[in-house]
Design a protein around this motif. Sequence first.
Motif, mmCIF file in Angstrom:
data_model
loop_
_atom_site.group_PDB
_atom_site.id
_atom_site.type_symbol
_atom_site.label_atom_id
_atom_site.label_comp_id
_atom_site.label_asym_id
_atom_site.label_seq_id
_atom_site.Cartn_x
_atom_site.Cartn_y
_atom_site.Cartn_z
ATOM 1 N N CYS B 40 -2.923 -8.648 0.045
ATOM 2 C CA CYS B 40 -1.491 -8.006 -0.435
ATOM 3 C C CYS B 40 -0.391 -8.747 0.442
ATOM 4 C CB CYS B 40 -1.453 -6.556 0.108
ATOM 5 S SG CYS B 40 -0.029 -5.445 -0.287
ATOM 6 N N ASP B 41 0.783 -8.775 -0.188
ATOM 7 C CA ASP B 41 1.783 -9.562 0.412
ATOM 8 C C ASP B 41 2.778 -8.583 1.010
ATOM 9 O OD1 ASP B 41 3.606 -8.310 -1.652
ATOM 10 O OD2 ASP B 41 3.905 -10.656 -2.307
ATOM 11 N N TRP B 42 2.478 -7.039 1.091
ATOM 12 C CA TRP B 42 3.263 -5.891 1.551
ATOM 13 C C TRP B 42 4.609 -5.955 1.161
ATOM 14 C CZ3 TRP B 42 -0.573 -3.120 3.127
ATOM 15 C CH2 TRP B 42 -1.727 -3.784 3.709
ATOM 16 N N LYS B 43 4.874 -6.330 -0.133
ATOM 17 C CA LYS B 43 6.287 -6.234 -0.732
ATOM 18 C C LYS B 43 6.098 -5.162 -1.740
ATOM 19 C CE LYS B 43 8.118 -10.682 -0.110
ATOM 20 N NZ LYS B 43 6.980 -12.008 0.039
ATOM 21 N N PRO B 44 7.292 -4.085 -1.674
ATOM 22 C CA PRO B 44 7.307 -3.091 -2.785
ATOM 23 C C PRO B 44 7.191 -3.786 -4.050
ATOM 24 C CG PRO B 44 9.031 -2.799 -1.028
ATOM 25 C CD PRO B 44 8.466 -4.166 -0.735
ATOM 26 N N GLY B 45 6.247 -3.093 -4.815
ATOM 27 C CA GLY B 45 6.069 -3.507 -6.094
ATOM 28 C C GLY B 45 4.715 -4.422 -6.149
ATOM 29 N N SER B 46 4.162 -4.866 -5.176
ATOM 30 C CA SER B 46 3.009 -5.824 -5.034
ATOM 31 C C SER B 46 1.877 -5.256 -5.286
ATOM 32 C CB SER B 46 3.173 -6.542 -3.786
ATOM 33 O OG SER B 46 4.155 -7.489 -3.717
ATOM 34 N N PRO B 47 0.861 -5.801 -5.910
ATOM 35 C CA PRO B 47 -0.572 -5.002 -5.866
ATOM 36 C C PRO B 47 -1.272 -5.094 -4.559
ATOM 37 C CG PRO B 47 -0.512 -7.304 -6.830
ATOM 38 C CD PRO B 47 0.998 -7.206 -6.727
ATOM 39 N N TRP B 48 -2.112 -4.188 -4.552
ATOM 40 C CA TRP B 48 -3.085 -3.900 -3.182
ATOM 41 C C TRP B 48 -4.261 -3.711 -3.335
ATOM 42 C CZ3 TRP B 48 -5.816 0.227 -1.771
ATOM 43 C CH2 TRP B 48 -6.218 0.297 -0.301
ATOM 44 N N ARG B 49 -5.084 -4.484 -2.819
ATOM 45 C CA ARG B 49 -6.782 -4.649 -3.037
ATOM 46 C C ARG B 49 -7.479 -4.706 -1.849
ATOM 47 N NH1 ARG B 49 -9.235 -6.441 -7.636
ATOM 48 N NH2 ARG B 49 -7.067 -6.981 -8.609
ATOM 49 N N LEU B 50 -8.222 -3.624 -1.740
ATOM 50 C CA LEU B 50 -9.383 -3.359 -0.690
ATOM 51 C C LEU B 50 -10.612 -4.016 -1.054
ATOM 52 C CD1 LEU B 50 -9.620 -2.310 2.185
ATOM 53 C CD2 LEU B 50 -10.459 0.078 0.785
ATOM 54 N N LYS B 51 -11.146 -4.873 -0.213
ATOM 55 C CA LYS B 51 -12.421 -5.591 -0.845
ATOM 56 C C LYS B 51 -13.491 -5.398 0.184
ATOM 57 C CE LYS B 51 -11.657 -9.960 -2.389
ATOM 58 N NZ LYS B 51 -11.061 -11.084 -2.420
ATOM 59 N N PHE B 52 -14.621 -5.325 -0.283
ATOM 60 C CA PHE B 52 -15.827 -5.598 0.346
ATOM 61 C C PHE B 52 -15.963 -6.821 0.999
ATOM 62 C CE2 PHE B 52 -16.920 -2.130 -2.330
ATOM 63 C CZ PHE B 52 -17.271 -0.852 -1.548
ATOM 64 N N GLY B 55 -16.601 -9.552 -1.425
ATOM 65 C CA GLY B 55 -15.625 -10.078 -2.344
ATOM 66 C C GLY B 55 -15.473 -9.012 -3.365
ATOM 67 N N ARG B 56 -16.578 -8.132 -3.394
ATOM 68 C CA ARG B 56 -16.193 -7.141 -4.656
ATOM 69 C C ARG B 56 -14.970 -6.145 -4.247
ATOM 70 N NH1 ARG B 56 -20.408 -3.143 -4.685
ATOM 71 N NH2 ARG B 56 -20.637 -3.885 -2.580
ATOM 72 N N THR B 57 -14.227 -5.855 -5.308
ATOM 73 C CA THR B 57 -13.101 -4.766 -5.063
ATOM 74 C C THR B 57 -13.614 -3.368 -4.734
ATOM 75 O OG1 THR B 57 -11.871 -6.166 -6.593
ATOM 76 C CG2 THR B 57 -11.217 -3.934 -6.247
ATOM 77 N N ALA B 58 -13.056 -2.716 -3.937
ATOM 78 C CA ALA B 58 -13.510 -1.480 -3.607
ATOM 79 C C ALA B 58 -12.404 -0.550 -4.126
ATOM 80 C CB ALA B 58 -13.610 -1.242 -1.835
ATOM 81 N N ASP B 59 -11.055 -0.916 -3.977
ATOM 82 C CA ASP B 59 -9.903 0.073 -4.362
ATOM 83 C C ASP B 59 -8.805 -0.928 -4.874
ATOM 84 O OD1 ASP B 59 -11.615 1.602 -1.943
ATOM 85 O OD2 ASP B 59 -10.464 3.156 -3.126
ATOM 86 N N THR B 60 -7.766 -0.209 -5.607
ATOM 87 C CA THR B 60 -6.880 -1.082 -6.176
ATOM 88 C C THR B 60 -5.555 -0.060 -5.857
ATOM 89 O OG1 THR B 60 -7.098 -0.620 -8.438
ATOM 90 C CG2 THR B 60 -7.778 -2.696 -7.788
ATOM 91 N N GLY B 61 -4.437 -0.634 -5.841
ATOM 92 C CA GLY B 61 -3.216 0.206 -5.684
ATOM 93 C C GLY B 61 -2.124 -0.858 -5.610
#
Lengths: 177, 155
Positions: B40-52, B55-61
């Motif tokens: 994530c680049d932590w800017k409003p509107g940016s995608p957020w991704r939590l990864k194992f 490398g698999r994606t756990a959660d998106t936001g």
Amino acid sequence: MIDTAKFKPKTIYVTYIAATPEKVWQALTDPAFTTHYFFGFAVDVEPKQGGRFRLFWPDGHVHVTGEVVDWSPPRRFSCSWLVEGMKDFGELPQCLVTYDIEPSGEAVKLTMTESHSWDVPRDILKGGESGWPKILSGLKSLLETGKPLALDTKEEPPPEFMAAVKKAIAEKPWLKG
Amino acid sequence: MGKPKFVYVTYIRTTPEKLWAALTDPRTIRKYWFGMTVECDWKPGSPWRLKFEDGRTADTGEILEADPPKRLVIGKWHNQFKPELNAAGMSRCTMEIEMVDYYPGFGRKAVKLMITHEAESEQGAPLIEAVSGGWPKVLSNLKSLLETGDVAFKG
């Protein structure tokens, strides 16, 4: 002995601590520890089921009195809890505070459960909801770093809490079916 | 019944700036979040991704608000690895950092961190139940890492 079946869990707080179950048990039951993280209160507990449980202010006057409901070191410590040290609070029904200590990986999982026998208003539960994170964050810091948290714990309870307590004492809803 | 939510508060001996850094730096996150990391680049509107770790994606936001070092809101938080939690829909997580009163004589500051994780709909109960178990582990580790340099619970 109080009838614990009548008490329902209302507030639960879980924290994981790098310590042994024995150390966490000691921190909960030894005044040399509680005075450093529990708003300055010294715990005094008779180490047996049915024993007396009390919390004292630093000046020696009593804040909480109760009875030990479960004394199972180092796994479960449960006691009834009546706040006698604040004006009129002693008229509220007692609540039940239970600490469960479980090994969890290399850490210890500590679960605090505050249970009540009546339909406690949300605003009264806010007292515990605001207090327990401070108390148990301080306990964790004390055990992990040897130093308490430097929180200023002299703050007054929130106004809506005091108002809700006053209303409950006036109306005594726990006496109604 | 309102939307299901979970609230967790912890007090940490640190500064708001160090806590903000720990919440947003991928290498630090990996230490207290059981090897998980965040893109994530932590800017409003940016995608957020939590990864194992693998490398698999756990959660998106998506970042809804970022006001360092005080307030971070991750919205459209959606589980991507457990069908039953994916079906529970999206949620929103608000992280609030506040300097609290402390005894100046101690020379050690204390910071309050409050996490409010709320489902976007009433169907979100299973998700909130899952995060109720996860946050105390993650945040206990975060507190230990900031105060002692090591985590408490290694999973």
